[in-house]
Write a protein that holds these residues in place. Sequence first.
Motif, PDB file in Angstrom:
ATOM      1  N   UNK A 192      31.995  47.272  48.288  1.00 26.49           N
ATOM      2  CA  UNK A 192      32.186  46.025  47.544  1.00 26.49           C
ATOM      3  C   UNK A 192      31.344  46.066  46.268  1.00 26.49           C
ATOM      4  N   UNK A 193      30.084  46.546  46.395  1.00 25.31           N
ATOM      5  CA  UNK A 193      29.203  46.605  45.217  1.00 25.31           C
ATOM      6  C   UNK A 193      29.806  47.536  44.151  1.00 25.31           C
ATOM      7  N   UNK A 194      30.362  48.660  44.583  1.00 23.57           N
ATOM      8  CA  UNK A 194      30.951  49.617  43.627  1.00 23.57           C
ATOM      9  C   UNK A 194      32.216  49.023  42.997  1.00 23.57           C
ATOM     10  N   UNK A 195      33.095  48.481  43.842  1.00 27.70           N
ATOM     11  CA  UNK A 195      34.345  47.915  43.310  1.00 27.70           C
ATOM     12  C   UNK A 195      34.095  46.692  42.426  1.00 27.70           C
ATOM     13  N   UNK A 196      33.005  45.963  42.725  1.00 27.00           N
ATOM     14  CA  UNK A 196      32.763  44.757  41.927  1.00 27.00           C
ATOM     15  C   UNK A 196      32.287  45.107  40.522  1.00 27.00           C
ATOM     16  N   UNK A 197      31.958  46.375  40.306  1.00 28.72           N
ATOM     17  CA  UNK A 197      31.633  46.848  38.963  1.00 28.72           C
ATOM     18  C   UNK A 197      32.896  47.425  38.308  1.00 28.72           C
ATOM     19  N   UNK A 198      33.466  48.429  38.978  1.00 30.73           N
ATOM     20  CA  UNK A 198      34.563  49.189  38.343  1.00 30.73           C
ATOM     21  C   UNK A 198      35.782  48.292  38.101  1.00 30.73           C
ATOM     22  N   UNK A 199      36.195  47.544  39.125  1.00 31.36           N
ATOM     23  CA  UNK A 199      37.490  46.859  39.028  1.00 31.36           C
ATOM     24  C   UNK A 199      37.533  45.810  37.917  1.00 31.36           C
ATOM     25  N   UNK A 300      30.542  38.501  34.637  1.00 32.19           N
ATOM     26  CA  UNK A 300      31.689  39.407  34.768  1.00 32.19           C
ATOM     27  C   UNK A 300      32.815  38.718  35.537  1.00 32.19           C
ATOM     28  N   UNK A 301      32.437  37.988  36.587  1.00 35.05           N
ATOM     29  CA  UNK A 301      33.454  37.265  37.366  1.00 35.05           C
ATOM     30  C   UNK A 301      34.202  36.285  36.460  1.00 35.05           C
ATOM     31  N   UNK A 302      33.452  35.518  35.680  1.00 40.41           N
ATOM     32  CA  UNK A 302      34.084  34.489  34.835  1.00 40.41           C
ATOM     33  C   UNK A 302      34.997  35.132  33.784  1.00 40.41           C
ATOM     34  N   UNK A 303      34.517  36.243  33.178  1.00 39.84           N
ATOM     35  CA  UNK A 303      35.351  36.915  32.151  1.00 39.84           C
ATOM     36  C   UNK A 303      36.638  37.461  32.768  1.00 39.84           C
ATOM     37  N   UNK A 304      36.481  38.166  33.903  1.00 37.03           N
ATOM     38  CA  UNK A 304      37.672  38.760  34.535  1.00 37.03           C
ATOM     39  C   UNK A 304      38.597  37.659  35.037  1.00 37.03           C
TER      40      UNK A 304
END
Length: 320
Positions: A192-199, A300-304
């Motif tokens: 989850x930590x990795x995907x929450x960066x890359x995705x 990042x959450x808000x931008x995406x």
Amino acid sequence: MDTDSNTPGWFIAGDGAIGMALGCLLQQQGASVRLISRVAKPTPAMMSCRFTGGETVEWTCPVMSEPDGTSIDRLIVATKAYAVSDVMDRWGSSLAPGARVFFLQNGLNLDSDRQPPPSTQPLIVVNSGFAAFRDEPNHVVQTAGEAVWVGDGSARSEASDPNVRNDIACLDAAGFHVRWTPDIIARRWLKIAVNSVINPLTVIHDCVNGMLLEQPEAVRMIRDLCDESGRILAAMEVSFSAEEIHSETLRVIEATAPNRSSMLQDHRRGDGRHELDYINLPLIRMGTAHGIEVEEHQLVYDRARRMLATCEPAGGQSPA
Ligand code: KPL
């Protein structure tokens, strides 16, 4: 290990790239396979898979969209996270007592991670090394076949049920290299930590995974997000440090450099469904619950979210 087509077969919910590649691998091993599709499709379906070795296999497989009274002993749920509740609603009552249900989703839903009936055995698969994409409707290309992790959330050093051990041996022999771990929950948080960066960063920068390392803003954000994730996981007593999260993130970016992340594909598909609330939101919620500052993740959450909102139906989506 049973590879006999007369033994109870494999049902695979999700006829996307991973579901099709897995079905093909298992069938090649002699197993009986049925694909479960959300929508009715001509059956049997004719498909092809090109594997990492270069070999292309043509195969056919029955496809079901509604239960037909068959009792299911082993189900692989290879759908997106947002489709799991539909699968469970529709197929849960077809699961035999003791059935093994392998969940292959990215992320999790903290509100109601949908479970199969209590008489069955849910197994979490953290896919850190098997990748495939669909380049035509019924043609799949496998791009990576490294080991993936499976566990039931217990601290046991191997699966207690011989059926689960047999399933793992079948999958491994077929080329889906599952490895049992007593640390599956920690491994899921690492992924989850990795995907929450890359995705989300690939959505924000509209690029394939590898291109992230060529953009100074993205490189800085990767570092900051991994540091923040390290603090969140430490507060949760999950044993991966910020350094480990950072090096795993860089490893995955390099190993999957030409890939379009699943979230970027969701964005481009534009049907309003994506996994932001299953990947990024759980980390933010965990950080907040433990009193950890989550500024970078929130930004990042808000931008995406704003970018993904352009492909959402009115009213947005809520975790299913
Ligand atoms: O899991 C992935 C995804 O796209 O969801 C990665 C590993 C980032 C590969 O693209």
